[in-house]
Write a protein that holds these residues in place. Sequence first.
Motif, PDB file in Angstrom:
ATOM      1  N   ALA A  99      37.239 -23.327   2.128  1.00 49.70           N
ATOM      2  CA  ALA A  99      36.271 -23.670   3.182  1.00 49.70           C
ATOM      3  C   ALA A  99      34.889 -23.112   2.836  1.00 49.70           C
ATOM      4  O   ALA A  99      33.869 -23.798   2.995  1.00 49.70           O
ATOM      5  CB  ALA A  99      36.754 -23.125   4.531  1.00 49.70           C
ATOM      6  N   LYS A 100      34.856 -21.895   2.319  1.00 55.65           N
ATOM      7  CA  LYS A 100      33.566 -21.290   1.940  1.00 55.65           C
ATOM      8  C   LYS A 100      32.928 -22.068   0.784  1.00 55.65           C
ATOM      9  O   LYS A 100      31.708 -22.187   0.702  1.00 55.65           O
ATOM     10  CB  LYS A 100      33.760 -19.827   1.540  1.00 55.65           C
ATOM     11  CG  LYS A 100      33.966 -18.903   2.741  1.00 55.65           C
ATOM     12  CD  LYS A 100      33.417 -17.499   2.441  1.00 55.65           C
ATOM     13  CE  LYS A 100      33.680 -16.531   3.595  1.00 55.65           C
ATOM     14  NZ  LYS A 100      33.299 -17.050   4.927  1.00 55.65           N
ATOM     15  N   GLY A 101      33.772 -22.598  -0.095  1.00 58.60           N
ATOM     16  CA  GLY A 101      33.262 -23.422  -1.189  1.00 58.60           C
ATOM     17  C   GLY A 101      32.562 -24.663  -0.666  1.00 58.60           C
ATOM     18  O   GLY A 101      31.497 -25.055  -1.171  1.00 58.60           O
ATOM     19  N   VAL A 102      33.127 -25.288   0.364  1.00 61.83           N
ATOM     20  CA  VAL A 102      32.500 -26.469   0.973  1.00 61.83           C
ATOM     21  C   VAL A 102      31.162 -26.078   1.592  1.00 61.83           C
ATOM     22  O   VAL A 102      30.155 -26.785   1.443  1.00 61.83           O
ATOM     23  CB  VAL A 102      33.451 -27.101   2.018  1.00 61.83           C
ATOM     24  CG1 VAL A 102      32.739 -28.205   2.793  1.00 61.83           C
ATOM     25  CG2 VAL A 102      34.699 -27.647   1.321  1.00 61.83           C
ATOM     26  N   GLU A 103      31.145 -24.935   2.267  1.00 61.03           N
ATOM     27  CA  GLU A 103      29.874 -24.466   2.859  1.00 61.03           C
ATOM     28  C   GLU A 103      28.828 -24.172   1.782  1.00 61.03           C
ATOM     29  O   GLU A 103      27.641 -24.433   1.974  1.00 61.03           O
ATOM     30  CB  GLU A 103      30.117 -23.187   3.683  1.00 61.03           C
ATOM     31  CG  GLU A 103      30.711 -23.493   5.049  1.00 61.03           C
ATOM     32  CD  GLU A 103      31.047 -22.230   5.823  1.00 61.03           C
ATOM     33  OE1 GLU A 103      30.769 -21.118   5.332  1.00 61.03           O
ATOM     34  OE2 GLU A 103      31.593 -22.371   6.932  1.00 61.03           O
ATOM     35  N   ALA A 104      29.291 -23.650   0.656  1.00 62.01           N
ATOM     36  CA  ALA A 104      28.349 -23.345  -0.427  1.00 62.01           C
ATOM     37  C   ALA A 104      27.739 -24.639  -0.978  1.00 62.01           C
ATOM     38  O   ALA A 104      26.539 -24.686  -1.286  1.00 62.01           O
ATOM     39  CB  ALA A 104      29.065 -22.579  -1.544  1.00 62.01           C
ATOM     40  N   VAL A 105      28.540 -25.688  -1.089  1.00 59.93           N
ATOM     41  CA  VAL A 105      28.006 -26.974  -1.557  1.00 59.93           C
ATOM     42  C   VAL A 105      26.972 -27.503  -0.570  1.00 59.93           C
ATOM     43  O   VAL A 105      25.934 -28.057  -0.962  1.00 59.93           O
ATOM     44  CB  VAL A 105      29.150 -27.995  -1.787  1.00 59.93           C
ATOM     45  CG1 VAL A 105      28.589 -29.389  -2.043  1.00 59.93           C
ATOM     46  CG2 VAL A 105      30.033 -27.544  -2.955  1.00 59.93           C
ATOM     47  N   ALA A 106      27.239 -27.300   0.734  1.00 58.83           N
ATOM     48  CA  ALA A 106      26.290 -27.763   1.761  1.00 58.83           C
ATOM     49  C   ALA A 106      24.940 -27.067   1.635  1.00 58.83           C
ATOM     50  O   ALA A 106      23.922 -27.589   2.096  1.00 58.83           O
ATOM     51  CB  ALA A 106      26.875 -27.533   3.154  1.00 58.83           C
ATOM     52  N   ALA A 107      24.918 -25.900   1.000  1.00 57.12           N
ATOM     53  CA  ALA A 107      23.674 -25.145   0.869  1.00 57.12           C
ATOM     54  C   ALA A 107      22.925 -25.470  -0.426  1.00 57.12           C
ATOM     55  O   ALA A 107      21.817 -24.984  -0.643  1.00 57.12           O
ATOM     56  CB  ALA A 107      23.973 -23.649   0.922  1.00 57.12           C
ATOM     57  N   LEU A 108      23.519 -26.296  -1.294  1.00 56.75           N
ATOM     58  CA  LEU A 108      22.858 -26.619  -2.569  1.00 56.75           C
ATOM     59  C   LEU A 108      21.686 -27.575  -2.353  1.00 56.75           C
ATOM     60  O   LEU A 108      21.648 -28.324  -1.372  1.00 56.75           O
ATOM     61  CB  LEU A 108      23.864 -27.260  -3.535  1.00 56.75           C
ATOM     62  CG  LEU A 108      24.988 -26.359  -4.058  1.00 56.75           C
ATOM     63  CD1 LEU A 108      25.942 -27.167  -4.936  1.00 56.75           C
ATOM     64  CD2 LEU A 108      24.422 -25.187  -4.844  1.00 56.75           C
ATOM     65  N   ALA A 109      20.762 -27.570  -3.308  1.00 58.66           N
ATOM     66  CA  ALA A 109      19.620 -28.489  -3.237  1.00 58.66           C
ATOM     67  C   ALA A 109      20.118 -29.923  -3.422  1.00 58.66           C
ATOM     68  O   ALA A 109      20.958 -30.197  -4.274  1.00 58.66           O
ATOM     69  CB  ALA A 109      18.612 -28.144  -4.326  1.00 58.66           C
ATOM     70  N   ASP A 110      19.613 -30.815  -2.591  1.00 61.97           N
ATOM     71  CA  ASP A 110      20.020 -32.222  -2.621  1.00 61.97           C
ATOM     72  C   ASP A 110      19.217 -32.955  -3.699  1.00 61.97           C
ATOM     73  O   ASP A 110      17.991 -33.001  -3.628  1.00 61.97           O
ATOM     74  CB  ASP A 110      19.731 -32.835  -1.249  1.00 61.97           C
ATOM     75  CG  ASP A 110      20.215 -34.267  -1.117  1.00 61.97           C
ATOM     76  OD1 ASP A 110      20.635 -34.855  -2.128  1.00 61.97           O
ATOM     77  OD2 ASP A 110      20.154 -34.801   0.017  1.00 61.97           O
ATOM     78  N   PRO A 111      19.867 -33.524  -4.703  1.00 62.04           N
ATOM     79  CA  PRO A 111      19.091 -34.209  -5.754  1.00 62.04           C
ATOM     80  C   PRO A 111      18.575 -35.587  -5.335  1.00 62.04           C
ATOM     81  O   PRO A 111      17.642 -36.104  -5.955  1.00 62.04           O
ATOM     82  CB  PRO A 111      20.117 -34.359  -6.896  1.00 62.04           C
ATOM     83  CG  PRO A 111      21.464 -34.381  -6.216  1.00 62.04           C
ATOM     84  CD  PRO A 111      21.314 -33.512  -4.983  1.00 62.04           C
TER      85      PRO A 111
END
Lengths: 418, 418
Positions: free
Chosen positions: A84-96
Motif C-alpha cells: 500500500a505504501k508503494g502505491v502511495e509512493a507512486v502517487a507522489a512521483l512527478a507526472d511525465p
Amino acid sequence: MEQDADTLIADMGARARAAATALAAMPTARKADGLRAAAAAICADAETILAANARDVEAGAANGLSGALLDRLRLDPARLEGAAKGVEAVAALADPVGAVIDSSERPNGLRLSRVRVPIGVIGIIYESRPNVTADAAALCMMSGNAAILRGGSEAAHSNRAIHAAFSRGLTDAGLPADAAQLVPTTDRAAVGAMLKADGAIDLIVPRGGKSLVARVQEEARVPVLAHLDGICHLYIDRAADPEMAVKLAVNAKMRRTGICGATETLLVDRAFADPAKILAALGDTGCELRGDADIRAIEPRTVPASAEDWDTEYLDSILSVALVDGVEGAMAHIARHSSHHTDAIVTEAADTAERFLNGVDSAIVMWNASTQFADGGEFGLGAEIGIATGRLHARGPVALEGLTTYKWVVRGTGQARP
Amino acid sequence: MEQDADTLIADMGARARAAATALAAMPTARKADGLRAAAAAICADAETILAANARDVEAGAANGLSGALLDRLRLDPARLEGAAKGVEAVAALADPVGAVIDSSERPNGLRLSRVRVPIGVIGIIYESRPNVTADAAALCMMSGNAAILRGGSEAAHSNRAIHAAFSRGLTDAGLPADAAQLVPTTDRAAVGAMLKADGAIDLIVPRGGKSLVARVQEEARVPVLAHLDGICHLYIDRAADPEMAVKLAVNAKMRRTGICGATETLLVDRAFADPAKILAALGDTGCELRGDADIRAIEPRTVPASAEDWDTEYLDSILSVALVDGVEGAMAHIARHSSHHTDAIVTEAADTAERFLNGVDSAIVMWNASTQFADGGEFGLGAEIGIATGRLHARGPVALEGLTTYKWVVRGTGQARP
C-alpha cells in the motif's frame, strides 16, 4: 477455449482503451487521489486479502511449491502495508504526461512541440508475487495508461482480493475501474491472447523468471519491454585501486546473488598487480569460482569453467573469472557474452574508463561502482516497472517516463504548404 | 534457398555489427567526411549509374510496369545530382550520438547520465526508388548505425551501381564498407530472412507502398518503424475563420494527393456557418466528394459515401466528407477511423483547439495548418527516414535522433550498494 480467451482479451482491451482515453486527459492530482484511495482500500481490506493469501499459500504448499516460491507468494501485515505504501509512493512521483520534450518555430511561423503522452494500454504478465498487482497498476495509471493484469495461478485468490480493493478505491475516487483490470481466468490461453492482441494492447511487460520472459519474447506480436538475462560483468583494470577492486568485486557478486544486477563474470586485466587478494576475498565469502588454469594458479579453490559458464546467469554464489588483455580484451569478452544489462569497470585511469563507457554496448555502463546499483530506486526514478535490455524506446530501469511516448503538436495561423 | 537466405543475412548482419561498433565510436567529422566522399563518388560514377538505370527502366517497360512506377524508377542527371546533394545534406546535420539527455547526482555520490547511442544495425526494405539506396544509407550512417539495404528487383542494376559508388566513397575516406551493405540478391526469401533476424538486425524500416509495409508488419520479429496508412482528417470547427477553412481544406486535400499527409476525410461542424463555400471550392478543383444526403444537400456534386469510405486512404482526388457535432463529435469520428498519422483542427477558439490537440491520439496533431506539412523537412529535421505511427520509440517524422537510443552511464568513486 482459445476463442474465448481472444474474445475476453478483446473485450477487456476495448474497456481499457476507453479508460486510457480518460486517464490520458486526467490531471495529475486526480490520478494521485485515485491511487491514494486504492492504497487506503488495500489497508482497509487487509484481513480479507491476508485470508485469500493464506488459501493460496496452503494450496501452494499442498502442490509442492518450493520454499522460495512460497516466500514470494506469502503476504503478512507488514508486506501488505509495504504494498500500500508503494502505491502511495507512486502517487507522489512527478507526472511525465504533458511535459514538453522540445519545441521550435519554423520560418513560416508554425510552432512545433513534442509533448509526452501515455502509451495507452499496458499488459502486465507476472508470476507468484501478488504485490505486483498493486505496484504495476499504480505505475501504469500514474503515467496515464490503463493496465490489464494477468497474475500467476498460484496467487489467484490473493490477486483477486488485492484487485477488488484497488478497484473499489479507484471508483470511490471517481476514477474508471477499467483503468486496472485483472484477467479473471488463470487459463494459459489468456496469456497467448494478450501476446497477440496488437491494436488492443500497446505494450507487454513480463514480470517473472526467465522462462516466462522467454515465452513472452518468443510469442509476442505486441512490443515487449523486458530483460531476459542479467549476465553482468565487472572488469578490474590494471589501473584499479586494489582495495576498491576487492570491495566492489565482493559487493557486485555477493551482496544479493539473486538479482539481475548481480555480477556473473569477473574479468581481470593480466597486468593488474594483485588479483589473488580479490579472488581470495571472494572465496572466503563462500563464492564458488570457475576459471581456467591461470585462475586456478592464482586461487586454488577455483574449479574448472566450461564454455557455457561465460553465457550463464547463475543468480547464485558462483562467479566465472577470466584474465583479459586490458580494456580492449575486456570489451571484446563483453561484446561476445554480455546480455547488455549492466557492465562495469574499476580503474583510476579516466581515459581507460571513458573508453569502456563509450565502447561497451549495454543498457547500463558503470565506472567504479557496483553493478548491484542497477535499479530504478537507486537511479532516483522512485520505482521501476522493470529493466529493459532491448534497444528501442526505453533501456535500463524503466519507471513512469518509460511508460510514455510523445506526439507532435503543431500550432499555426492558417499556413498552407506551398 | 530459405537456408541460403538465412545464412546470407546472418553473415551480412555479423559484418554490419562490426561496422556498427566502429561507427558508434566514430567522431562526427569522420562520418561526415565519409558521406561527402560517397556523394562525390556517386557524381563521379554518374555515367555508369545512369546506364545501369537505363537497363532497369527498359526491363521495367518490357515487363509492363505502370507509368508511375517507371517514373519512380527513372534517374536522370538532375535526379542523380539531387541524390548526391541529399547525402551531403545529411552529412551537414547535427550528430545526435553522444548527446546527454539528462543527468543527475545521487545522495551517495553516483553521477548518472543518459547518453544517446546508435541503435546498431538497421534493415531498409524498399521498392522501386533507387535513390533510397543512398538516402537511407546516409541517414543510418550519420546516426552511427550500419545499414543493410534491400531494394526492389526492378531497380537491381541501379541499386548495385549506386551502392558500388557509395561504398567506394566510404572506403576512400577510410570508413568500413560494411557500414552500408546491399543485399546481393533480389530473391524474396532475403526479405523474410531480414524480418526474422532479431539479434542481427535491430530495426527494420520499410520504404514503399502499403502492401510492402503490411507484409513487413505482419511477418517481422524485428521491431519495425513505419506507418501503414495516412488516413488524415481536417476538422472545420464552428469557430473556424471561413476563408482559412477554404484555403486549408483545398491545400490539405489537393496540393499533392499521393502523399501520406494528404487529408482523406473532411469533418465539418454542424454549427459551422458556411460549409457550402468549402465544398464548392473543393468540387471546383476537380475533387470527388463523397458523403451522405446532408452533404449532397450542401454540394450537389457529392456522390454517396459507403461505410468503407471512412477507413480509406484514397491517395487521389477523392475526399470523404461528414458533418459532426462539434469538436467532441470530430474527436469521436477520428478515434474510430484515424490511422493516427496526422489530424488537424481549424478554429479561432483556443480552448477548442487545445481540447482537440490534447484529445486526439495521433502522432501529429495540428491547429490551423495543412496536414500536408507532415514531413521531416517541413518539421526542420533536415531529412526523414520515414513517418512512424507506432506508439513506441519514435512517432511522426523520424530523422537522425529517431535512429538512436540511449544508455545509462554511471560514474562512481568506489560505491558498493549497502
